[in-house]
Design an enzyme around this catalytic site. Sequence first.
Site, PDB file in Angstrom:
ATOM      1  N   GLU A 103      10.219  -3.329  12.276  1.00  0.00           N
ATOM      2  CA  GLU A 103       9.135  -3.422  11.524  1.00  0.00           C
ATOM      3  C   GLU A 103       7.803  -3.406  12.110  1.00  0.00           C
ATOM      4  O   GLU A 103       7.776  -4.027  13.365  1.00  0.00           O
ATOM      5  CB  GLU A 103       9.175  -4.875  10.450  1.00  0.00           C
ATOM      6  CG  GLU A 103       9.727  -4.589   9.179  1.00  0.00           C
ATOM      7  CD  GLU A 103       8.931  -4.051   8.208  1.00  0.00           C
ATOM      8  OE1 GLU A 103       7.767  -3.607   8.596  1.00  0.00           O
ATOM      9  OE2 GLU A 103       9.042  -4.394   7.087  1.00  0.00           O
ATOM     10  N   ASP A 104       6.566  -3.301  11.606  1.00  0.00           N
ATOM     11  CA  ASP A 104       5.341  -3.415  12.266  1.00  0.00           C
ATOM     12  C   ASP A 104       5.094  -4.978  12.133  1.00  0.00           C
ATOM     13  O   ASP A 104       4.586  -5.390  13.220  1.00  0.00           O
ATOM     14  CB  ASP A 104       4.298  -2.525  11.741  1.00  0.00           C
ATOM     15  CG  ASP A 104       4.082  -2.481  10.238  1.00  0.00           C
ATOM     16  OD1 ASP A 104       4.922  -3.101   9.436  1.00  0.00           O
ATOM     17  OD2 ASP A 104       3.078  -1.783   9.728  1.00  0.00           O
ATOM     18  N   ILE A 105       5.009  -5.258  10.990  1.00  0.00           N
ATOM     19  CA  ILE A 105       4.531  -6.744  10.716  1.00  0.00           C
ATOM     20  C   ILE A 105       5.253  -7.450   9.810  1.00  0.00           C
ATOM     21  O   ILE A 105       5.564  -6.686   8.580  1.00  0.00           O
ATOM     22  CB  ILE A 105       2.900  -6.883  10.324  1.00  0.00           C
ATOM     23  CG1 ILE A 105       2.454  -8.179  10.326  1.00  0.00           C
ATOM     24  CG2 ILE A 105       2.512  -5.947   9.378  1.00  0.00           C
ATOM     25  CD1 ILE A 105       0.856  -8.439  10.388  1.00  0.00           C
ATOM     26  N   VAL A 106       5.648  -8.601   9.679  1.00  0.00           N
ATOM     27  CA  VAL A 106       6.241  -9.390   8.559  1.00  0.00           C
ATOM     28  C   VAL A 106       5.301 -10.234   8.025  1.00  0.00           C
ATOM     29  O   VAL A 106       4.956 -11.371   8.963  1.00  0.00           O
ATOM     30  CB  VAL A 106       7.483 -10.008   9.194  1.00  0.00           C
ATOM     31  CG1 VAL A 106       8.354 -10.862   7.949  1.00  0.00           C
ATOM     32  CG2 VAL A 106       8.622  -8.932   9.719  1.00  0.00           C
ATOM     33  N   ASP A 107       4.856 -10.080   6.988  1.00  0.00           N
ATOM     34  CA  ASP A 107       3.791 -11.024   6.243  1.00  0.00           C
ATOM     35  C   ASP A 107       4.435 -11.996   5.387  1.00  0.00           C
ATOM     36  O   ASP A 107       4.823 -12.998   5.851  1.00  0.00           O
ATOM     37  CB  ASP A 107       2.846  -9.819   5.461  1.00  0.00           C
ATOM     38  CG  ASP A 107       1.686 -10.396   5.125  1.00  0.00           C
ATOM     39  OD1 ASP A 107       1.373 -11.665   5.265  1.00  0.00           O
ATOM     40  OD2 ASP A 107       0.789  -9.871   4.187  1.00  0.00           O
ATOM     41  N   THR A 111       9.121  -7.208   2.192  1.00  0.00           N
ATOM     42  CA  THR A 111       9.671  -5.787   2.752  1.00  0.00           C
ATOM     43  C   THR A 111      11.003  -5.944   3.382  1.00  0.00           C
ATOM     44  O   THR A 111      12.078  -5.203   3.120  1.00  0.00           O
ATOM     45  CB  THR A 111       8.685  -5.153   3.620  1.00  0.00           C
ATOM     46  OG1 THR A 111       7.266  -5.073   2.864  1.00  0.00           O
ATOM     47  CG2 THR A 111       9.177  -3.642   4.134  1.00  0.00           C
ATOM     48  N   ASP A 163      -2.428   0.021   9.657  1.00  0.00           N
ATOM     49  CA  ASP A 163      -3.513   0.834   8.777  1.00  0.00           C
ATOM     50  C   ASP A 163      -4.266   0.101   8.072  1.00  0.00           C
ATOM     51  O   ASP A 163      -3.695  -1.231   7.623  1.00  0.00           O
ATOM     52  CB  ASP A 163      -3.001   2.030   8.212  1.00  0.00           C
ATOM     53  CG  ASP A 163      -2.445   1.636   6.877  1.00  0.00           C
ATOM     54  OD1 ASP A 163      -1.507   0.796   6.952  1.00  0.00           O
ATOM     55  OD2 ASP A 163      -2.733   2.323   5.785  1.00  0.00           O
TER      56      ASP A 163
HETATM   57  P1  IMP Z   1       5.404  -7.945   3.671  1.00  0.00           P
HETATM   58  O1  IMP Z   1       6.168  -7.324   2.868  1.00  0.00           O
HETATM   59  O2  IMP Z   1       4.439  -9.029   2.942  1.00  0.00           O
HETATM   60  O3  IMP Z   1       6.314  -8.765   4.609  1.00  0.00           O
HETATM   61  O4  IMP Z   1       4.450  -7.040   4.208  1.00  0.00           O
HETATM   62  C1  IMP Z   1       4.979  -6.137   5.134  1.00  0.00           C
HETATM   63  C2  IMP Z   1       4.079  -4.771   5.230  1.00  0.00           C
HETATM   64  O5  IMP Z   1       2.755  -4.984   4.654  1.00  0.00           O
HETATM   65  C3  IMP Z   1       4.175  -4.242   6.891  1.00  0.00           C
HETATM   66  O6  IMP Z   1       5.074  -3.327   6.994  1.00  0.00           O
HETATM   67  C4  IMP Z   1       2.580  -3.872   6.662  1.00  0.00           C
HETATM   68  O7  IMP Z   1       2.712  -2.357   6.276  1.00  0.00           O
HETATM   69  C5  IMP Z   1       1.909  -4.444   5.682  1.00  0.00           C
HETATM   70  N1  IMP Z   1       0.824  -5.376   6.176  1.00  0.00           N
HETATM   71  C6  IMP Z   1       0.977  -6.663   6.339  1.00  0.00           C
HETATM   72  N2  IMP Z   1      -0.143  -7.262   6.834  1.00  0.00           N
HETATM   73  C7  IMP Z   1      -0.647  -6.378   7.329  1.00  0.00           C
HETATM   74  C8  IMP Z   1      -1.983  -6.261   8.325  1.00  0.00           C
HETATM   75  O8  IMP Z   1      -2.496  -7.424   8.605  1.00  0.00           O
HETATM   76  N3  IMP Z   1      -2.403  -5.178   8.714  1.00  0.00           N
HETATM   77  C9  IMP Z   1      -1.879  -4.042   8.383  1.00  0.00           C
HETATM   78  N4  IMP Z   1      -0.941  -3.933   7.505  1.00  0.00           N
HETATM   79  C10 IMP Z   1      -0.155  -5.206   6.988  1.00  0.00           C
END
Ligand code: IMP
Length: 180
Positions: A103-107, A111, A163
């Site tokens: 993954e790029d980022i886990v927020d 996802t 992005d």
């Molecule tokens: P999650 O499902 O909330 O964990 O979000 C994951 C996805 O949100 C990542 O794969 C990114 O595509 C997007 N995302 C979350 N935070 C950022 C950020 O700071 N910059 C860009 N994309 C983000």
Amino acid sequence: MSTIPSHLKNVDVFISEEKIQSRISQLGQEITNDFAGEEIVVIGVLNGAFMFCADLIRQIKLPVHLEFMGASSYGDGTESSGQLDITLDLKKSIEGKNVVVVEDIVDTGLTLKYLLADLKNRSPKSLKTCSLLHKPSKTQHHIPINYLAFEVEDQFVIGYGLDLAGKYRELPFIGLYRGE
Ligand code: IMP
């Protein structure tokens, strides 16, 4: 003297290209050691993980089968919509394989949670997670990240695959967007 391109005037370097590459080399080494003598399937989650994935697999000294999955939970904004769209699925079965999801980022973790549940149903031999970035303060779904490059605060980051409304993915560093 070199001038900053106008579309980057509102961007600060947050994690440099050198730092990213050096951390990826360590992660590649860790993955190589953990799966010594085995083959792995690396699944890059599009679009954000394409650049990380490309650099990471070059540091894994094992036979790698590369796959991509398309998933998006953000639309064009900076907050998760709470829904996940699978836009591209795997081409081959992962049954009985060692899988590393990249993954790029886990927020919020939404996802990855959704993807892991889906991939577990396909009976891999093992299933590990790898992420370039993690925002621990935003976690809503606690998913273990087996290989993590960097933790970040609750800031919206761009570049190195990440992005803002489709822009800035091409930057070789991770940047902070200061707004208009
Ligand atoms: P999650 O499902 O909330 O964990 O979000 C994951 C996805 O949100 C990542 O794969 C990114 O595509 C997007 N995302 C979350 N935070 C950022 C950020 O700071 N910059 C860009 N994309 C983000």
